[in-house]
Design a protein around this motif. Structure first.
Motif, mmCIF file in Angstrom:
data_model
loop_
_atom_site.group_PDB
_atom_site.id
_atom_site.type_symbol
_atom_site.label_atom_id
_atom_site.label_comp_id
_atom_site.label_asym_id
_atom_site.label_seq_id
_atom_site.Cartn_x
_atom_site.Cartn_y
_atom_site.Cartn_z
ATOM 1 N N ARG A 1 -5.525 5.268 3.102
ATOM 2 C CA ARG A 1 -4.582 5.791 4.257
ATOM 3 C C ARG A 1 -4.420 7.118 4.425
ATOM 4 N N TYR A 2 -4.175 7.643 5.672
ATOM 5 C CA TYR A 2 -4.166 8.869 5.830
ATOM 6 C C TYR A 2 -2.758 9.084 6.677
ATOM 7 N N GLN B 1 -0.768 6.847 9.556
ATOM 8 C CA GLN B 1 -1.668 5.653 9.859
ATOM 9 C C GLN B 1 -1.044 4.571 9.650
ATOM 10 N N ASP B 2 -0.869 3.558 10.603
ATOM 11 C CA ASP B 2 -0.403 2.304 10.174
ATOM 12 C C ASP B 2 -1.285 0.952 9.864
ATOM 13 N N ASP B 3 -0.779 -0.109 9.576
ATOM 14 C CA ASP B 3 -1.918 -0.918 9.132
ATOM 15 C C ASP B 3 -2.401 -1.672 10.385
ATOM 16 N N ARG C 1 -4.786 6.186 -1.914
ATOM 17 C CA ARG C 1 -5.363 4.642 -2.133
ATOM 18 C C ARG C 1 -4.568 4.279 -3.208
ATOM 19 N N ARG D 1 1.070 -1.299 -0.087
ATOM 20 C CA ARG D 1 0.122 -0.042 0.087
ATOM 21 C C ARG D 1 0.776 1.039 -0.145
ATOM 22 N N GLN E 1 -7.010 0.281 0.462
ATOM 23 C CA GLN E 1 -7.734 0.854 1.423
ATOM 24 C C GLN E 1 -7.244 2.330 1.609
ATOM 25 N N ARG F 1 0.355 7.203 1.831
ATOM 26 C CA ARG F 1 -0.997 8.072 1.791
ATOM 27 C C ARG F 1 -1.766 7.908 0.590
#
Length: 84
Positions: free
Chosen positions: A78-79, A82-84, A14, A9, A76, A12
């Motif tokens: 992600r900001y 943000q971690d998984d 998608r 991913r 997904q 930041r």
């Protein structure tokens, strides 16, 4: 069964980024295939050539997206931080 991810991913937003040589090979082919076709078309563009170029670009994009879905984590949003 373990999954061998070719993509990860992005930090930041998608999407995916390549992390193995297989992923990088697909990403580079997305650039090289349309460029090679554009070089083969020559310097005299036409409507038919533009349509063919669009089809070749879509044809090059399809395997990259298909393998990113198969060999990458689920997409997904992600900001920042943000971690998984």
């Amino acid at each position: 069964m373990t999954r061998n991810n070719w993509f990860a991913r992005t930090a930041r937003g998608r999407g995916w980024t390549p992390i193995t040589w297989q992923g990088w090979a697909l990403a580079v082919s997305l650039i090289l295939v349309p460029l090679a076709f554009a070089g083969a078309l020559g310097a005299t563009p036409s409507v038919l050539a533009a349509a063919a170029y669009g089809a070749v670009t879509a044809f090059a994009l399809f395997p990259l997206l298909w393998m990113a879905i198969l060999k990458g984590p689920a997409p997904q949003w992600r900001y920042v931080g943000q971690d998984d």
